[in-house]
Design a protein around this motif. Structure first.
Motif, PDB file in Angstrom:
ATOM      1  N   LYS A   1       0.839  -1.200   0.000  1.00  0.00           N
ATOM      2  CA  LYS A   1       0.000   0.000   0.000  1.00  0.00           C
ATOM      3  C   LYS A   1       0.872   1.248   0.000  1.00  0.00           C
ATOM      4  N   PHE A   2       0.555   2.161  -0.928  1.00  0.00           N
ATOM      5  CA  PHE A   2       1.252   3.446  -1.007  1.00  0.00           C
ATOM      6  C   PHE A   2       0.384   4.429  -1.765  1.00  0.00           C
ATOM      7  N   PRO A   3       0.074   5.572  -1.212  1.00  0.00           N
ATOM      8  CA  PRO A   3       0.221   5.950   0.181  1.00  0.00           C
ATOM      9  C   PRO A   3      -0.728   5.177   1.100  1.00  0.00           C
ATOM     10  N   LYS A   4      -2.011   5.044   0.732  1.00  0.00           N
ATOM     11  CA  LYS A   4      -2.934   4.310   1.609  1.00  0.00           C
ATOM     12  C   LYS A   4      -3.719   3.237   0.871  1.00  0.00           C
ATOM     13  N   GLU A   5      -3.543   3.168  -0.426  1.00  0.00           N
ATOM     14  CA  GLU A   5      -4.259   2.177  -1.227  1.00  0.00           C
ATOM     15  C   GLU A   5      -3.253   1.268  -1.910  1.00  0.00           C
ATOM     16  N   THR A   6      -3.710   0.071  -2.282  1.00  0.00           N
ATOM     17  CA  THR A   6      -2.809  -0.888  -2.911  1.00  0.00           C
ATOM     18  C   THR A   6      -2.261  -0.319  -4.216  1.00  0.00           C
ATOM     19  N   CYS A   7      -0.945  -0.378  -4.325  1.00  0.00           N
ATOM     20  CA  CYS A   7      -0.246   0.158  -5.493  1.00  0.00           C
ATOM     21  C   CYS A   7       0.448  -0.960  -6.269  1.00  0.00           C
ATOM     22  N   ILE A   8       0.951  -1.948  -5.534  1.00  0.00           N
ATOM     23  CA  ILE A   8       1.663  -3.076  -6.127  1.00  0.00           C
ATOM     24  C   ILE A   8       1.141  -4.355  -5.469  1.00  0.00           C
ATOM     25  N   LYS A   9       0.912  -5.391  -6.274  1.00  0.00           N
ATOM     26  CA  LYS A   9       0.594  -6.713  -5.735  1.00  0.00           C
ATOM     27  C   LYS A   9       1.806  -7.598  -5.970  1.00  0.00           C
TER      28      LYS A   9
ATOM     29  N   ILE B   1      -0.886  -2.121  -9.974  1.00  0.00           N
ATOM     30  CA  ILE B   1      -2.333  -1.995  -9.839  1.00  0.00           C
ATOM     31  C   ILE B   1      -2.742  -0.692 -10.510  1.00  0.00           C
ATOM     32  N   ASN B   2      -3.818  -0.719 -11.272  1.00  0.00           N
ATOM     33  CA  ASN B   2      -4.308   0.500 -11.910  1.00  0.00           C
ATOM     34  C   ASN B   2      -4.874   1.414 -10.832  1.00  0.00           C
ATOM     35  N   ASN B   3      -4.048   2.309 -10.358  1.00  0.00           N
ATOM     36  CA  ASN B   3      -4.386   3.206  -9.261  1.00  0.00           C
ATOM     37  C   ASN B   3      -4.187   4.640  -9.751  1.00  0.00           C
ATOM     38  N   PRO B   4      -5.193   5.494  -9.663  1.00  0.00           N
ATOM     39  CA  PRO B   4      -5.074   6.848 -10.221  1.00  0.00           C
ATOM     40  C   PRO B   4      -4.223   7.807  -9.383  1.00  0.00           C
TER      41      PRO B   4
ATOM     42  N   CYS C   1       1.445   6.804  -6.622  1.00  0.00           N
ATOM     43  CA  CYS C   1       1.480   5.378  -6.959  1.00  0.00           C
ATOM     44  C   CYS C   1       2.035   5.195  -8.371  1.00  0.00           C
ATOM     45  N   LYS C   2       1.566   6.002  -9.311  1.00  0.00           N
ATOM     46  CA  LYS C   2       2.066   5.921 -10.692  1.00  0.00           C
ATOM     47  C   LYS C   2       3.568   6.205 -10.729  1.00  0.00           C
ATOM     48  N   THR C   3       4.008   7.189  -9.932  1.00  0.00           N
ATOM     49  CA  THR C   3       5.430   7.522  -9.882  1.00  0.00           C
ATOM     50  C   THR C   3       6.229   6.348  -9.332  1.00  0.00           C
TER      51      THR C   3
END
Length: 157
Positions: free
Chosen positions: A88-96, A111-114, A118-120
């Protein structure tokens, strides 16, 4: 009469300070974001190394029954099931991180996170070879842990 600053001089100084602050604050925020991404990039490298060390010690990878604190000190990882770790980064799943004991491998998946941070982080992971980057698309990367010697002994007599 006492010498003092006039109102115009004070306003001029305040305007100059505001302009300088307007230039400095965005740069400081970018530096803070870069530091956060760099810290999490290091944490993922540590996690990869901790999983590799766990495999070397136990001849298997950990599963969801083992508390992550027993194989790493990273606080923002959680088991989503017995074979998948959510980073989790910052508070939502970014990588599995998928753990495959049968093939002794770890697969890092974006993970497709807007969230821009997370994208960075995902782009930084692609640059550090923990994710694949193909045509500006970040894709999964599998790392094999076991299955052979680091030395090629097939030609040794």
């Amino acid at each position: 009469m006492r010498p003092a600053f006039t109102m115009i001089e004070l306003i001029f100084v305040i305007v100059v300070i505001a302009i300088l602050a307007g230039l400095a604050v965005p740069k400081m925020l970018l530096i803070k974001n870069d530091a956060s991404v760099t810290k999490e990039l290091a944490n993922i490298e540590i996690l990869k190394n901790d999983l590799s060390l766990y495999y070397a010690r136990h001849s298997k990878l950990p599963d969801g029954l083992i508390n992550p604190i027993h194989f790493t000190q990273i606080s923002n990882i959680f088991w989503s099931d017995n074979t998948t770790i959510d980073f989790k980064f910052p508070k939502e799943t970014c990588i599995k991180i998928k753990i495959d004991n049968e093939n002794a491998s770890i697969t890092f998946s974006p993970i497709n996170n807007p969230i821009p941070l997370c994208k960075t982080l995902q782009f930084a992971l692609a640059k550090s070879s923990l994710l694949n980057l193909e045509n500006n698309t970040i894709k999964d990367k599998m790392i094999s842990l076991g299955g052979g010697s680091i030395y090629n002994t097939s030609n040794v007599k």
